[in-house]
Design a protein around this motif. Structure first.
Motif, PDB file in Angstrom:
ATOM      1  N   PRO A 210       0.831  -1.198   0.000  1.00 31.55           N
ATOM      2  CA  PRO A 210       0.000   0.000   0.000  1.00 31.55           C
ATOM      3  C   PRO A 210       0.872   1.256   0.000  1.00 31.55           C
TER       4      PRO A 210
ATOM      5  N   ALA B 214       2.728   4.493   1.343  1.00 28.98           N
ATOM      6  CA  ALA B 214       3.423   4.638   2.629  1.00 28.98           C
ATOM      7  C   ALA B 214       2.630   5.542   3.571  1.00 28.98           C
ATOM      8  N   ALA B 215       2.983   5.452   4.834  1.00 28.04           N
ATOM      9  CA  ALA B 215       2.301   6.275   5.855  1.00 28.04           C
ATOM     10  C   ALA B 215       2.574   7.752   5.611  1.00 28.04           C
TER      11      ALA B 215
ATOM     12  N   ARG C  78       1.290   7.113  11.764  1.00 25.26           N
ATOM     13  CA  ARG C  78       1.817   5.764  11.573  1.00 25.26           C
ATOM     14  C   ARG C  78       0.817   4.724  12.103  1.00 25.26           C
TER      15      ARG C  78
ATOM     16  N   TRP D 215      -2.000   4.330   9.679  1.00 22.44           N
ATOM     17  CA  TRP D 215      -1.525   3.539   8.517  1.00 22.44           C
ATOM     18  C   TRP D 215      -1.477   2.056   8.882  1.00 22.44           C
ATOM     19  N   LEU D 216      -0.944   1.766  10.058  1.00 26.38           N
ATOM     20  CA  LEU D 216      -0.872   0.361  10.495  1.00 26.38           C
ATOM     21  C   LEU D 216      -2.273  -0.254  10.562  1.00 26.38           C
TER      22      LEU D 216
ATOM     23  N   VAL E 252      -3.183  -1.348   7.090  1.00 28.60           N
ATOM     24  CA  VAL E 252      -2.430  -2.390   6.383  1.00 28.60           C
ATOM     25  C   VAL E 252      -2.294  -3.697   7.167  1.00 28.60           C
ATOM     26  N   HIS E 253      -2.592  -3.663   8.454  1.00 31.25           N
ATOM     27  CA  HIS E 253      -2.366  -4.864   9.274  1.00 31.25           C
ATOM     28  C   HIS E 253      -3.607  -5.126  10.127  1.00 31.25           C
TER      29      HIS E 253
END
Lengths: 502, 440
Positions: A70, A72-73, A142, A145-146, A149-150
């Protein structure tokens, strides 16, 4: 898809035979080459072919080319908190100390800062919902973003509150425990709609689930819920009826509370300074329906529970209004009335009414532990103490220190409120004095004290204590006490520094 | 001390030691603090006064406290203190000099022993007896390997289907027979096989690969006389013949370099902890694997801090490829590794791996440092994607940490590669190297 060589190995050469080819050039080369030499049996050749193929795969491993990540943050907008504050967060996580973690994370947020990126890797260790909310609030760009993506840390996306529609879908699909959480969350956003979901599934829910789910209506409870709760009083499950009655008793204007009032008028009277009880001649079906007795044939043994439920279901203010007595005077008047004090204590802990809590605590503390049921006495003193609002808690704890007794440490332990400076200083002096005298009565309270001491007491709390050299447990308790205080001290110092810098 | 706080704390045996070490990293409990070129030392006021000293070259410390943790919180605290602020130079007190001298003497003895082993003619021991014992062991090992070969062939004859239902004793029994046959290296391989059946959808293929590689080893052992001496030596070690430490230090090939600690992995075994530390020579780009073992809570003999570098000499075990090694000498104290030689992409890294495998086909894992890769989570799996878009599968153990540190931006990663997965060892992000890969 299993390759031919592996298939042969799974089936076994006893059944799979000796194929001329396993459709793998490297493996086939070994099989036929060694076969020609005739020195290795076929089973051994299969193994050697597999070994050669494994090494060839290792040596010839090719990277994949179809993996795309994806975006980036985004850049962080807030500064990272100081390393000391970050250390405090890490220590609280490592110690699984939810209260301390909340304190540290709240301090980060209050400073207008965020956690450093490296700390976000500890998100997997944060379990408690309140801690997660606080952690997510300081996870920065961050963290957001995490969350995207997670999936295991999707909860880091606090800003994206789940919509009521999403909650409804979740309520339909989730298992029982998760549905209670979902329903509770939905009640804060759209109470009537959330109740309607429960009404819709009500006939199909199991009895235990009905009782638990009904408890979620405590959030956002209003008179709009009354018809549904009244209907639930007729449920075949005792647990559901009790839950419905408990909720209805929190609605002072409800028909249920009015029915209790009518009964209380009949049952209780004041003769001089004593509350007297005129028990009903026999239990009625209405008493069962209102969850006051289990059945009409319960007999006289159900009287204490009946009184406790009747009194506990009524607003505490009713008693003052009817008998013109202060809480302390009413408690004194009711001391011989079976079940009444338990009902009052239930009402007081639920409503956290300071005056009633103090009056009841004084009563229970005045009883002789040798003549009472110690477990019941312990339960009530602890429960009442824990429910004390902040303004009463410190004063009560101080008064307990003036009159140390068998229940002292656990009562202080149960004090949920933050202490004031006077109580903190007093407590620390008492601890030192008791240790000097060779007694350890207050030691069990150290753990709780570490969390409720005000910051003005930190320096005194961190001064070394004179401990007997042989008492390992005492050293451990003391070290843990100071470690917690030290962390709170760091949090306070760093917060103050950040505020000054800002 | 020119290390970072994280690097010093990486020496801690557990999380509580980290917390305690940080707590003691404040000046208050310390007195008589001093440092020399060789050591840093101080006295710590705890429930008693403890004398604490650390050898700066090896980062090994000693404390007079009764703790059974190594390093103890006082040693860690002193290291933390030294990292946070420079320690004033002072002359070494007697108790420090005495300890350092004792360490130097012990190291000197080891060196001397190694030199003696390498240079001196064999002592006139009972040659006949020794040869007889060696022959007896050779025969015992040969028999054990023959039996293993038969067992392996039986597995394939009867088929691997259903083998996942075999009890642990099925594998342990064969491993025990190999121990009896004095082939502990093969026994360890058989024990590792027991972990494969039933784990993951592709376990039959992975089991067959592992059985095949084991069969190659037994086959090579049987044909040892036909092999080059270096490969024969490698196979002997993998079967379980140990090479004495003195022999490695005395006659093993030595490489002097600035050795960068790429990372380390500690694996817990029933009665033992095994540590793999990967070193990379900054100038020669030589990879070295240092294996250490410790029982229970005992400390590993040497301390290696990921992300640091030290100058020194490494001595390699005999074999066709410099691979397993011992640190023969350290000539500088460890500092933060300023520059880690890196592959620019996975194609270059995999070429390097293939070259290593060509020399040593029995290699089961290797290490690397690669520049500018992006960790990517894709459902249940994770990958490292290099600047060309090439991706290697990543063990998911530390994926959250990697993702958090990278934020989807390129980072430099150290890892261990086994042909299927990268196990991350460390990541260089935002200017700092962070160790990854905790105990298994």
């Amino acid at each position: 898809v299993t390759d031919a060589l592996t298939t042969l190995a799974i089936v076994g050469t006893a059944r799979g035979g000796e194929p001329a080819s396993v459709a793998d050039p490297r493996a086939d080369a070994v099989l036929t080459g060694l076969g020609r030499l005739g020195t290795v049996p076929f089973d051994g050749r299969v193994l050697l072919a597999a070994g050669v193929r494994a090494i060839a795969r290792f040596a010839g491993a090719l990277p994949k080319s179809d993996v795309t990540g994806p975006a980036a943050a985004e850049a962080e907008l807030l500064p990272a908190c100081s390393p000391r504050l970050d250390d405090a967060v890490a220590a609280a996580i490592d110690a699984s100390d939810a209260a301390l973690l909340l304190e540290a994370l709240t301090a980060v947020a209050a400073c207008g800062q965020r956690l450093p990126a490296a700390r976000l890797a500890d998100a997997g260790k944060v379990r408690e919902p309140a801690s997660r909310r606080a952690f997510a609030a300081v996870a920065g760009a961050r963290g957001a973003w995490l969350a995207r993506v997670h999936p295991p840390v999707a909860w880091l996306a606090v800003a994206e509150e789940r919509s009521v529609d999403a909650l409804e879908r979740a309520f339909d699909e989730e298992k029982a425990a998760a549905r209670v959480v979902t329903l509770t969350r939905a009640r804060t956003l759209a109470p009537a709609r959330a109740r309607a979901w429960l009404e819709a599934t009500w006939p199909t829910e199991k009895a235990d689930d009905r009782a638990t789910l009904l408890g979620a209506l405590a959030t956002g409870l209003s008179r709009d819920d009354e018809p549904f709760l009244e209907a639930a009083l007729g449920d075949r499950s005792q647990g559901v009826r009790d839950q419905a009655a408990a909720l209805l008793s929190q609605l002072p204007e409800s028909a249920y509370v009015e029915r209790l009032r009518v009964r209380a008028e009949r049952v209780f009277a004041l003769q001089g300074s004593t509350l007297v009880v005129e028990w009903p001649a026999q239990w009625q079906r209405e008493d069962v329906r209102d969850a006051l007795v289990p059945n009409v044939s319960a007999g006289a043994t159900a009287r204490a529970a009946y009184a406790a439920k009747l009194v506990g279901g009524l607003p505490l203010g009713d008693w003052g209004a009817r008998f013109a007595l202060s809480p302390a005077a009413f408690v004194a008047a009711a001391r011989e009335a079976s079940g009444v004090l338990a009902g009052l204590a239930n009402g007081a802990t639920r409503s956290r009414d300071g005056a009633w809590l103090v009056a009841l605590l004084a009563h229970f503390r005045g009883l002789d532990p040798a003549r009472e049921d110690r477990a019941t006495l312990h339960h009530w003193t602890r429960a009442l103490f824990a429910a004390l609002p902040a303004e009463h808690a410190s004063a009560e704890a101080r008064s307990l220190l003036d009159r140390p007794g068998v229940l002292l440490p656990s009562e202080i332990y149960g004090c949920a409120a933050q202490w004031d400076v006077a109580l903190g200083d007093r407590f620390l002096r008492e601890v030192r004095a008791s240790l000097a005298a060779g007694t350890h009565d207050l030691v069990p309270a150290l753990d709780r004290a570490a969390r409720v001491l005000p910051r003005e007491c930190f320096a005194a709390a961190l001064a070394p204590l004179e401990l007997p050299p042989t008492a390992d447990w005492l050293t451990r308790t003391h070290d843990q006490f100071q470690a917690t205080v030290r962390l709170r001290h760091v949090i306070a110092e760093e917060s103050a520094l950040a505020r000054r810098t800002a | 001390l020119a290390l970072t706080l994280d690097q010093v704390l990486a020496l801690a045996p557990d999380a509580s030691a980290v917390a305690a070490g940080k707590k003691l990293g404040e000046p208050r409990p310390w007195r008589a603090l001093g440092a020399s070129e060789r050591a840093v030392w101080a006295e710590c006021q705890g429930s008693a006064v403890y004398q604490v000293r650390v050898d700066l070259a090896s980062l090994v410390g000693k404390c007079s406290c009764p703790s059974r943790k190594f390093p103890c919180k006082h040693v860690l605290g002193l290291l933390v203190l030294s990292v946070r602020a420079p320690v004033a130079a002072a002359s070494e007190p007697d108790w420090v000099v005495e300890w350092l001298d004792k360490r130097a003497a012990a190291a000197g003895t080891k060196d001397a022993r190694a030199q003696t082993a390498a240079q001196a003619p064999e002592a006139p021991v009972d040659e006949t007896g020794r040869a007889k014992r060696a022959e007896q062991r050779r025969q015992r090992v040969d028999k054990g390997v023959e039996a293993l070969d038969l067992w392996l062939r039986d597995l394939i004859h009867n088929g691997l289907g259903g083998i996942e239902a075999q009890p642990p004793a099925f594998w342990e029994g064969q491993a025990a027979r190999l121990v009896d046959a004095q082939a502990p290296g093969l026994a360890a391989v058989v024990r590792a096989l027991a972990e494969i059946p039933g784990r993951g959808a592709e376990w039959p293929a992975r089991l067959l690969d592992a059985l095949g590689r084991l069969a190659l080893l037994t086959h090579a052992h049987a044909r040892g006389d036909a092999l080059e001496a270096s490969l024969r030596a490698e196979i002997r070690q993998r079967v379980g013949f140990t090479v004495p430490r003195d022999e490695v230090l005395g006659s093993g090939a030595r490489v002097a370099d600035a050795w960068i600690v790429l990372g380390q992995i500690v694996e817990d075994e029933p009665r033992l902890r095994a540590q793999r530390t990967w070193l990379l020579g900054e100038e020669t780009r030589t990879l070295a694997l240092v294996l250490q073992f410790a029982a229970g809570n005992a400390t590993f003999e040497e301390a290696f801090v990921p992300g640091t570098a030290f100058r020194g000499e490494v001595a390699f075990f005999p074999g066709p490829l410099p691979h397993r090694a011992l640190v023969a000498a350290r000539t500088s104290i460890p500092t933060v590794a300023a520059r880690i030689p890196a592959h620019d992409d996975f194609a270059a890294m995999l070429d390097d791996v293939a070259a290593r495998l060509a020399k040593l086909p029995f290699l089961d894992r290797t290490a690397f440092h690669v520049r500018g890769v992006v960790p990517v989570a894709a459902g249940e799996r994770a990958f490292l994607v290099d600047r060309t878009g090439a991706a290697l599968a990543l063990e998911t153990r530390d994926v959250l940490r990697l993702l958090a540190l990278s934020g989807g931006h390129p980072v430099d990663v150290s890892g261990e590669w086994n042909g299927a997965f990268v196990r991350p060892l460390g990541v260089l992000a935002e200017g700092a190297f962070r160790a990854l890969g905790g105990p298994t």
